[in-house]
Design an enzyme around this catalytic site. Sequence first.
Site, PDB file in Angstrom:
ATOM      1  N   LYS A 178      26.969  87.836  29.181  1.00  0.00           N
ATOM      2  CA  LYS A 178      26.226  87.102  30.209  1.00  0.00           C
ATOM      3  C   LYS A 178      24.810  87.655  30.261  1.00  0.00           C
ATOM      4  CE  LYS A 178      26.038  86.085  35.113  1.00  0.00           C
ATOM      5  NZ  LYS A 178      26.773  86.035  36.375  1.00  0.00           N
TER       6      LYS A 178
ATOM      7  N   ARG B 251      21.581  79.685  42.247  1.00  0.00           N
ATOM      8  CA  ARG B 251      21.312  80.615  43.353  1.00  0.00           C
ATOM      9  C   ARG B 251      20.990  79.863  44.633  1.00  0.00           C
ATOM     10  NH1 ARG B 251      18.654  85.440  39.606  1.00  0.00           N
ATOM     11  NH2 ARG B 251      20.566  85.687  38.385  1.00  0.00           N
TER      12      ARG B 251
ATOM     13  N   TYR C 238      28.907  71.429  34.731  1.00  0.00           N
ATOM     14  CA  TYR C 238      28.757  70.569  35.912  1.00  0.00           C
ATOM     15  C   TYR C 238      28.841  69.092  35.527  1.00  0.00           C
ATOM     16  CZ  TYR C 238      27.295  75.006  37.769  1.00  0.00           C
ATOM     17  OH  TYR C 238      27.290  76.332  38.124  1.00  0.00           O
TER      18      TYR C 238
ATOM     19  N   CYS D 145      27.822  88.759  44.389  1.00  0.00           N
ATOM     20  CA  CYS D 145      26.464  88.378  44.796  1.00  0.00           C
ATOM     21  C   CYS D 145      26.444  87.299  45.881  1.00  0.00           C
ATOM     22  CB  CYS D 145      25.630  87.966  43.591  1.00  0.00           C
ATOM     23  SG  CYS D 145      26.340  86.630  42.623  1.00  0.00           S
TER      24      CYS D 145
ATOM     25  N   LYS E 269      27.337  83.069  28.155  1.00  0.00           N
ATOM     26  CA  LYS E 269      26.631  82.368  29.219  1.00  0.00           C
ATOM     27  C   LYS E 269      25.187  82.801  29.268  1.00  0.00           C
ATOM     28  CE  LYS E 269      26.550  82.215  34.175  1.00  0.00           C
ATOM     29  NZ  LYS E 269      26.930  82.905  35.360  1.00  0.00           N
TER      30      LYS E 269
ATOM     31  N   ARG F 252      18.438  91.014  38.147  1.00  0.00           N
ATOM     32  CA  ARG F 252      19.736  91.460  37.625  1.00  0.00           C
ATOM     33  C   ARG F 252      19.635  92.052  36.221  1.00  0.00           C
ATOM     34  NH1 ARG F 252      22.098  89.000  41.816  1.00  0.00           N
ATOM     35  NH2 ARG F 252      22.487  86.748  41.925  1.00  0.00           N
TER      36      ARG F 252
ATOM     37  N   GLU G   5      29.651  94.085  23.747  1.00  0.00           N
ATOM     38  CA  GLU G   5      30.168  93.777  25.092  1.00  0.00           C
ATOM     39  C   GLU G   5      31.519  93.066  24.993  1.00  0.00           C
ATOM     40  OE1 GLU G   5      29.360  94.299  28.143  1.00  0.00           O
ATOM     41  OE2 GLU G   5      27.254  94.906  28.182  1.00  0.00           O
TER      42      GLU G   5
HETATM   43  C1  PBG Z   1      27.669  85.188  39.804  1.00  0.00           C
HETATM   44  C2  PBG Z   1      27.416  84.030  38.930  1.00  0.00           C
HETATM   45  C3  PBG Z   1      26.199  83.395  38.627  1.00  0.00           C
HETATM   46  C4  PBG Z   1      26.516  82.291  37.848  1.00  0.00           C
HETATM   47  C5  PBG Z   1      27.900  82.300  37.681  1.00  0.00           C
HETATM   48  N1  PBG Z   1      28.426  83.391  38.346  1.00  0.00           N
HETATM   49  C6  PBG Z   1      24.829  83.675  39.067  1.00  0.00           C
HETATM   50  C7  PBG Z   1      24.085  84.843  38.625  1.00  0.00           C
HETATM   51  O1  PBG Z   1      24.555  85.687  37.857  1.00  0.00           O
HETATM   52  O2  PBG Z   1      22.977  84.952  39.113  1.00  0.00           O
HETATM   53  C8  PBG Z   1      25.541  81.273  37.331  1.00  0.00           C
HETATM   54  C9  PBG Z   1      26.096  79.917  37.074  1.00  0.00           C
HETATM   55  C10 PBG Z   1      25.088  78.851  36.934  1.00  0.00           C
HETATM   56  O3  PBG Z   1      23.862  79.074  36.889  1.00  0.00           O
HETATM   57  O4  PBG Z   1      25.525  77.701  36.863  1.00  0.00           O
HETATM   58  N2  PBG Z   1      27.190  86.405  39.383  1.00  0.00           N
END
Ligand code: PBG
Length: 312
Positions: free
Chosen positions: A185, A195, A303, A112, A238, A207, A223
């Site tokens: 996820k 983003r 973070y 992405c 996540k 998504r 999954e």
């Molecule tokens: C890539 C990805 C994302 C995150 C980690 N890998 C964004 C998404 O799926 O939109 C999000 C990490 C975060 O919000 O800290 N696909």
Amino acid sequence: MRQNEAIRRLVRETRLEPENFIYPLFLVSGEGRRREISSMPGNYQLSIDEAVKECEEARALGIGGVLLFGIPQSKDDRASGAYDPHGIVQQGVRAIKREVPDLLVVTDVCNCEYTSHGHCGKIVDGDVDNDQTLEWLAESALTHAAAGADMVAPSDMMDGRVGAIRARLDENGYQKVPIMSYAAKYASGFYGPFREAAESAPQFGDRKTYQMDPPNAREALREMRMDLEEGADILMVKPALAYLDVIAAARQAFDVPVAAYQVSGEFSMIMAAARNGWIDQERVMMETLVAIKRAGASILLTYFAKDAARLL
Ligand code: PBG
């Protein structure tokens, strides 16, 4: 047994350690660049030389590893920057493994950040084509491993990607590179600030056709089981705080390390409230991290890694 810190410490059930943390970094091209992400105070888009400094600091703090994301100079509909052997992440891995060799370097494997449309895969007839996307992912993982990545972490949520990546790595002599799968996820509102950080917001739609529906927990186990069967070594849930039940269920059901990603929105929410004086940042940071660990995650992607490690 709560009378003073000495006794509380004696009976404490869950302990955080800096080595549990993985610190996410956003790489951009150039030199001496350190641009703060406005919605994620204290986090930056970093040129590789600046990222190396962050890695030295992370290592000095005893942090378990870093997770690399890349923002390419140009994007296209083939995500070519994702699997370019000289792409931003591939260059970053080489530099970090050269300068800070004993720091664990994990790479996020996704498209992405590299597609002009911001989706995680190849668009065919207006939607992401699962199977055609697997080739991009396998090739990205291979180029990361070839650059020296210690572990790859696919986050795209295509079906079959763990198997495709495992096969591609094995065929090329990277049998020893483990896969940490973003297995459960969810299609979450908590990714908003990321983003901005990764410049990866989808240009149309969302998504929800490939990331999980938040109300589903049994599906998360399915999954995860599929990813294990395909060769995943670590399972990730996540986001973290809104999915503690899923973390606990994963810990119960499987005997592999469980990781959880305290995502951008979880971080930014705490920072925003703290900046308003509404909550105490340090307390809430530690309380959320310990909750995620107590639920069953032994690896915390956050973070707050540096702040929490300093405090510990
Ligand atoms: C890539 C990805 C994302 C995150 C980690 N890998 C964004 C998404 O799926 O939109 C999000 C990490 C975060 O919000 O800290 N696909």
